[in-house]
Design a protein around this motif. Structure first.
Motif, PDB file in Angstrom:
ATOM      1  N   ASP A 166       1.028  -1.222  -0.452  1.00 24.47           N
ATOM      2  CA  ASP A 166       0.228   0.333   0.342  1.00 24.47           C
ATOM      3  C   ASP A 166       0.481   1.278   0.390  1.00 24.47           C
ATOM      4  OD1 ASP A 166      -2.280  -1.900  -0.361  1.00 24.47           O
ATOM      5  OD2 ASP A 166      -2.730  -1.073   2.618  1.00 24.47           O
ATOM      6  N   ALA A 167       2.003   0.497   0.594  1.00 21.85           N
ATOM      7  CA  ALA A 167       3.002   2.558   1.095  1.00 21.85           C
ATOM      8  C   ALA A 167       3.329   2.867  -0.619  1.00 21.85           C
ATOM      9  CB  ALA A 167       4.026   2.225   2.117  1.00 21.85           C
ATOM     10  N   ALA A 168       4.339   1.583  -1.041  1.00 27.08           N
ATOM     11  CA  ALA A 168       4.612   2.048  -2.565  1.00 27.08           C
ATOM     12  C   ALA A 168       3.594   2.386  -3.678  1.00 27.08           C
ATOM     13  CB  ALA A 168       5.305   0.116  -3.266  1.00 27.08           C
ATOM     14  N   THR A 169       2.577   2.352  -3.326  1.00 25.06           N
ATOM     15  CA  THR A 169       1.818   2.448  -4.070  1.00 25.06           C
ATOM     16  C   THR A 169       1.317   3.973  -4.347  1.00 25.06           C
ATOM     17  OG1 THR A 169       0.430   0.293  -4.601  1.00 25.06           O
ATOM     18  CG2 THR A 169      -0.982   1.622  -5.436  1.00 25.06           C
ATOM     19  N   ARG A 170       1.138   4.397  -2.982  1.00 28.06           N
ATOM     20  CA  ARG A 170       1.432   5.545  -2.715  1.00 28.06           C
ATOM     21  C   ARG A 170       2.461   6.483  -3.102  1.00 28.06           C
ATOM     22  NH1 ARG A 170      -1.569   3.291   1.879  1.00 28.06           N
ATOM     23  NH2 ARG A 170      -0.097   4.042   3.674  1.00 28.06           N
ATOM     24  N   ALA A 171       3.505   5.716  -3.036  1.00 33.34           N
ATOM     25  CA  ALA A 171       4.763   6.375  -2.706  1.00 33.34           C
ATOM     26  C   ALA A 171       4.854   6.863  -4.512  1.00 33.34           C
ATOM     27  CB  ALA A 171       6.125   5.350  -2.125  1.00 33.34           C
ATOM     28  N   ALA A 172       4.683   5.306  -5.171  1.00 31.05           N
ATOM     29  CA  ALA A 172       4.739   5.596  -6.939  1.00 31.05           C
ATOM     30  C   ALA A 172       4.147   7.094  -6.960  1.00 31.05           C
ATOM     31  CB  ALA A 172       4.905   4.562  -7.450  1.00 31.05           C
ATOM     32  N   LEU A 173       2.600   6.581  -7.193  1.00 31.09           N
ATOM     33  CA  LEU A 173       1.684   7.498  -7.626  1.00 31.09           C
ATOM     34  C   LEU A 173       2.157   9.004  -7.414  1.00 31.09           C
ATOM     35  CD1 LEU A 173      -1.972   5.308  -7.178  1.00 31.09           C
ATOM     36  CD2 LEU A 173      -0.512   5.151  -9.619  1.00 31.09           C
ATOM     37  N   GLY A 174       2.086   9.303  -5.865  1.00 31.44           N
ATOM     38  CA  GLY A 174       2.625  10.926  -5.780  1.00 31.44           C
ATOM     39  C   GLY A 174       3.613  11.111  -6.420  1.00 31.44           C
ATOM     40  N   TYR A 175       4.868  10.299  -6.667  1.00 28.52           N
ATOM     41  CA  TYR A 175       6.105  10.786  -7.169  1.00 28.52           C
ATOM     42  C   TYR A 175       5.761  10.646  -8.438  1.00 28.52           C
ATOM     43  CZ  TYR A 175      10.242  10.322  -9.663  1.00 28.52           C
ATOM     44  OH  TYR A 175      11.070  11.072 -10.675  1.00 28.52           O
ATOM     45  N   LEU A 176       4.274  10.349  -9.155  1.00 25.99           N
ATOM     46  CA  LEU A 176       3.560  10.517 -10.436  1.00 25.99           C
ATOM     47  C   LEU A 176       2.726  11.800 -10.344  1.00 25.99           C
ATOM     48  CD1 LEU A 176       4.036   6.969 -11.810  1.00 25.99           C
ATOM     49  CD2 LEU A 176       5.975   8.894 -12.464  1.00 25.99           C
ATOM     50  N   LYS A 177       2.161  12.039  -9.982  1.00 29.86           N
ATOM     51  CA  LYS A 177       1.471  12.919  -9.374  1.00 29.86           C
ATOM     52  C   LYS A 177      -0.020  12.376  -9.951  1.00 29.86           C
ATOM     53  CE  LYS A 177       4.419  17.064  -9.388  1.00 29.86           C
ATOM     54  NZ  LYS A 177       5.289  16.251  -8.791  1.00 29.86           N
ATOM     55  N   LEU A 178       0.020  11.007  -9.828  1.00 30.47           N
ATOM     56  CA  LEU A 178      -1.117  10.230 -10.241  1.00 30.47           C
ATOM     57  C   LEU A 178      -1.955  10.547  -8.807  1.00 30.47           C
ATOM     58  CD1 LEU A 178       0.113   7.801 -12.510  1.00 30.47           C
ATOM     59  CD2 LEU A 178      -0.907  10.282 -13.415  1.00 30.47           C
ATOM     60  N   SER A 179      -3.344  10.251  -9.040  1.00 28.15           N
ATOM     61  CA  SER A 179      -4.745   9.823  -8.549  1.00 28.15           C
ATOM     62  C   SER A 179      -4.754   8.727  -7.656  1.00 28.15           C
ATOM     63  CB  SER A 179      -5.993  10.760  -8.871  1.00 28.15           C
ATOM     64  OG  SER A 179      -7.176  10.535  -7.933  1.00 28.15           O
ATOM     65  N   ASP A 180      -4.899   8.514  -6.941  1.00 30.63           N
ATOM     66  CA  ASP A 180      -5.111   6.959  -6.690  1.00 30.63           C
ATOM     67  C   ASP A 180      -6.930   6.515  -6.514  1.00 30.63           C
ATOM     68  OD1 ASP A 180      -6.297   7.710  -4.351  1.00 30.63           O
ATOM     69  OD2 ASP A 180      -5.228   7.186  -2.834  1.00 30.63           O
ATOM     70  N   ASP A 181      -7.744   7.610  -7.236  1.00 30.98           N
ATOM     71  CA  ASP A 181      -8.789   7.004  -7.619  1.00 30.98           C
ATOM     72  C   ASP A 181      -9.237   7.602  -9.098  1.00 30.98           C
ATOM     73  OD1 ASP A 181     -10.030   8.397  -4.243  1.00 30.98           O
ATOM     74  OD2 ASP A 181      -9.608  10.505  -6.151  1.00 30.98           O
ATOM     75  N   LYS A 182      -7.934   7.712  -9.568  1.00 34.01           N
ATOM     76  CA  LYS A 182      -8.221   6.599 -10.989  1.00 34.01           C
ATOM     77  C   LYS A 182      -7.068   6.090 -11.408  1.00 34.01           C
ATOM     78  CE  LYS A 182      -9.323  11.808 -12.599  1.00 34.01           C
ATOM     79  NZ  LYS A 182      -8.682  13.003 -13.258  1.00 34.01           N
ATOM     80  N   VAL A 183      -6.600   5.960 -10.648  1.00 32.25           N
ATOM     81  CA  VAL A 183      -5.076   5.018 -11.488  1.00 32.25           C
ATOM     82  C   VAL A 183      -5.508   3.515  -9.979  1.00 32.25           C
ATOM     83  CG1 VAL A 183      -2.902   4.366 -11.724  1.00 32.25           C
ATOM     84  CG2 VAL A 183      -4.012   6.098 -12.985  1.00 32.25           C
TER      85      VAL A 183
END
Length: 263
Positions: free
Chosen positions: A126-143
């Motif tokens: 879960d932390a890895a997913t949030r870190a990666a999407l945050g780095y890429l400036k992508l929303s976890d609501d969409k991706v």
């Protein structure tokens, strides 16, 4: 009537308790675990027939390189480890003697330990997913990202999971792969903000990485000394403290532009 003991006999009789104590020490269980290089898995590929990383809600890129998370294989939490076992393994470079509590949480049975390790792996994913999407400036609501890795517990694959997500979604940011087509291995926990943390058994994990074809190993910076202690020939160490730093280092390695950190 007791006969008088000769000197050799007396020495032999007195030695019996010492021999018994030594034998007991050699056989008595001790609070240690024995570890060796474990399996590695390419987070960009499949594990036991299923993709390790699955992404929906955004296009992904094909990859030819590998990002291999590494593990150690330790004796079970209820294994009987004697002084003889410790002596046999102490001087081997492909084995490590570790405090039991450093491998398994104290005061827990086998079932509780398995649940604990599974929970740590889920938190790490879960932390890895949030870190990666945050780095890429992508929303976890969409991706949406799904991570699956069978028969592995604990948090130490977090960095490699995050890098795998970044590589599948973004590559090196210039149309190429983050790996540059190489086989890159590593270890490290990760927080949701991208901070990379230390893990255990690094010297054994570098051996597992080299065995499975890696030429580069990403290591938490604080564990450089441990990683260098038994570093296999031909394996390059890159110290990291954050996901951003790891991506920058791999990009510089692939392009040949910029400096690549070294231990």
């Amino acid at each position: 009537m007791l006969s008088r003991l000769t000197r050799p006999q007396a020495v032999a009789v007195c030695a019996l308790p010492v021999v018994a104590l030594v034998a007991t020490a050699l056989l008595a269980p001790l609070p240690f675990s024995l570890a060796q290089p474990g399996m590695t898995a390419n987070v960009l590929g499949d594990n036991e027939g299923a993709a390790v990383i699955t992404v929906s809600g955004a296009p992904t890129r094909a990859t030819s390189g590998q990002l291999r998370m590494t593990t150690i294989e330790a004796t079970g939490p209820d294994a009987h480890i004697s002084l003889g076992d410790i002596i046999d393994n102490w001087f081997r470079t492909d084995r490590a003697v570790m405090p039991h509590d450093a491998v398994y949480p104290s005061g827990q049975n086998v079932e509780e330990i398995e649940k604990h390790n599974t929970a740590q792996m889920k938190e790490s994913q879960d932390a890895a997913t949030r870190a990666a999407l945050g780095y890429l400036k992508l929303s976890d609501d969409k991706v949406k990202v799904t991570l699956k890795l069978a028969d592995v517990g604990g948090p130490s694959a977090g960095l490699l999971f995050a890098l795998g997500i970044v590589d599948k979604l973004h590559g090196n940011g210039a149309g190429g792969e983050l790996t540059g087509g190489r086989t890159i291995a590593g270890t490290g926990t990760i927080d949701a903000d991208g901070t990379v943390g230390a893990v255990g058994g690094v010297a054994l994990k570098t051996q597992a990485a080299k065995r499975d074809g890696a030429t580069v190993f990403l290591v938490p910076k604080d564990e450089c000394a441990d990683a260098k202690a038994e570093l296999p020939k031909g394996l390059r160490l890159i110290p990291v403290t954050s996901l951003k730093g790891a991506v920058s280092a791999l990009t510089a390695l692939e392009s040949g532009n910029g400096s690549v950190p070294a231990c």
